[in-house]
Design a protein around this motif. Structure first.
Motif, PDB file in Angstrom:
ATOM      1  N   SER A  15       0.835  -1.200   0.000  1.00  0.00           N
ATOM      2  CA  SER A  15       0.000   0.000   0.000  1.00  0.00           C
ATOM      3  C   SER A  15       0.874   1.256   0.000  1.00  0.00           C
ATOM      4  O   SER A  15       0.514   2.263  -0.606  1.00  0.00           O
ATOM      5  CB  SER A  15      -0.965  -0.006   1.182  1.00  0.00           C
ATOM      6  N   GLU A  16       2.040   1.189   0.640  1.00  0.00           N
ATOM      7  CA  GLU A  16       2.959   2.333   0.648  1.00  0.00           C
ATOM      8  C   GLU A  16       3.496   2.609  -0.757  1.00  0.00           C
ATOM      9  O   GLU A  16       3.609   3.758  -1.176  1.00  0.00           O
ATOM     10  CB  GLU A  16       4.128   2.089   1.609  1.00  0.00           C
ATOM     11  N   GLN A  17       3.814   1.549  -1.480  1.00  0.00           N
ATOM     12  CA  GLN A  17       4.304   1.718  -2.852  1.00  0.00           C
ATOM     13  C   GLN A  17       3.222   2.303  -3.752  1.00  0.00           C
ATOM     14  O   GLN A  17       3.502   3.156  -4.593  1.00  0.00           O
ATOM     15  CB  GLN A  17       4.798   0.380  -3.401  1.00  0.00           C
ATOM     16  N   LEU A  18       1.994   1.858  -3.550  1.00  0.00           N
ATOM     17  CA  LEU A  18       0.887   2.402  -4.338  1.00  0.00           C
ATOM     18  C   LEU A  18       0.684   3.876  -4.026  1.00  0.00           C
ATOM     19  O   LEU A  18       0.513   4.688  -4.935  1.00  0.00           O
ATOM     20  CB  LEU A  18      -0.401   1.614  -4.072  1.00  0.00           C
ATOM     21  N   GLU A  19       0.709   4.243  -2.757  1.00  0.00           N
ATOM     22  CA  GLU A  19       0.542   5.650  -2.373  1.00  0.00           C
ATOM     23  C   GLU A  19       1.638   6.515  -2.987  1.00  0.00           C
ATOM     24  O   GLU A  19       1.366   7.624  -3.467  1.00  0.00           O
ATOM     25  CB  GLU A  19       0.542   5.794  -0.852  1.00  0.00           C
ATOM     26  N   GLU A  20       2.867   6.018  -2.968  1.00  0.00           N
ATOM     27  CA  GLU A  20       3.981   6.762  -3.556  1.00  0.00           C
ATOM     28  C   GLU A  20       3.765   6.962  -5.056  1.00  0.00           C
ATOM     29  O   GLU A  20       3.978   8.053  -5.584  1.00  0.00           O
ATOM     30  CB  GLU A  20       5.292   6.010  -3.318  1.00  0.00           C
ATOM     31  N   ALA A  21       3.306   5.918  -5.743  1.00  0.00           N
ATOM     32  CA  ALA A  21       3.042   6.015  -7.177  1.00  0.00           C
ATOM     33  C   ALA A  21       1.905   6.997  -7.465  1.00  0.00           C
ATOM     34  O   ALA A  21       1.968   7.756  -8.429  1.00  0.00           O
ATOM     35  CB  ALA A  21       2.716   4.637  -7.752  1.00  0.00           C
ATOM     36  N   ILE A  22       0.886   7.006  -6.618  1.00  0.00           N
ATOM     37  CA  ILE A  22      -0.234   7.931  -6.800  1.00  0.00           C
ATOM     38  C   ILE A  22       0.247   9.376  -6.642  1.00  0.00           C
ATOM     39  O   ILE A  22      -0.146  10.255  -7.413  1.00  0.00           O
ATOM     40  CB  ILE A  22      -1.377   7.601  -5.815  1.00  0.00           C
ATOM     41  N   GLN A  23       1.118   9.609  -5.677  1.00  0.00           N
ATOM     42  CA  GLN A  23       1.662  10.959  -5.487  1.00  0.00           C
ATOM     43  C   GLN A  23       2.512  11.376  -6.687  1.00  0.00           C
ATOM     44  O   GLN A  23       2.444  12.521  -7.129  1.00  0.00           O
ATOM     45  CB  GLN A  23       2.472  11.026  -4.201  1.00  0.00           C
ATOM     46  N   LEU A  24       3.317  10.452  -7.201  1.00  0.00           N
ATOM     47  CA  LEU A  24       4.127  10.753  -8.381  1.00  0.00           C
ATOM     48  C   LEU A  24       3.249  11.021  -9.599  1.00  0.00           C
ATOM     49  O   LEU A  24       3.567  11.868 -10.426  1.00  0.00           O
ATOM     50  CB  LEU A  24       5.075   9.590  -8.691  1.00  0.00           C
ATOM     51  N   GLN A  25       2.165  10.289  -9.697  1.00  0.00           N
ATOM     52  CA  GLN A  25       1.258  10.421 -10.833  1.00  0.00           C
ATOM     53  C   GLN A  25       0.709  11.840 -10.939  1.00  0.00           C
ATOM     54  O   GLN A  25       0.559  12.365 -12.028  1.00  0.00           O
ATOM     55  CB  GLN A  25       0.115   9.418 -10.725  1.00  0.00           C
ATOM     56  N   ALA A  26       0.459  12.461  -9.815  1.00  0.00           N
ATOM     57  CA  ALA A  26      -0.098  13.814  -9.814  1.00  0.00           C
ATOM     58  C   ALA A  26       0.860  14.814 -10.452  1.00  0.00           C
ATOM     59  O   ALA A  26       0.432  15.744 -11.130  1.00  0.00           O
ATOM     60  CB  ALA A  26      -0.431  14.240  -8.389  1.00  0.00           C
ATOM     61  N   SER A  27       2.161  14.602 -10.258  1.00  0.00           N
ATOM     62  CA  SER A  27       3.129  15.554 -10.805  1.00  0.00           C
ATOM     63  C   SER A  27       3.658  15.154 -12.175  1.00  0.00           C
ATOM     64  O   SER A  27       4.040  16.009 -12.966  1.00  0.00           O
ATOM     65  CB  SER A  27       4.309  15.718  -9.836  1.00  0.00           C
TER      66      SER A  27
END
Length: 65
Positions: A15-27
């Motif tokens: 879930s931490e890896q997914l959250e990190e990817a979601i944050q990167l996706q925004a930028s």
């Protein structure tokens, strides 16, 4: 079902890896699967399998969990 949820369910990412990817996706405006591949968190075969599952679920054909 969203791609990230499928990858989590299969325990291919955390879930931490997914959250990190979601944050990167925004930028970066890349897709989650592309970001996870770039970071080396999943391999191409895993992405393909998850995308196929997502397609079949969306079209009502997925019956095995």
């Amino acid at each position: 079902m969203q791609l990230g949820q499928i990858l989590l369910q299969k325990k291919w990412i955390s879930s931490e890896q997914l959250e990190e990817a979601i944050q990167l996706q925004a930028s970066q405006k890349n897709r989650i699967g592309e970001l996870l591949l770039q970071k080396g968190l999943i391999v191409n075969n895993q992405l393909e399998a998850a995308l196929k599952e997502q397609y079949w679920r969306k079209n009502g054909f997925w019956v095995i969990d």
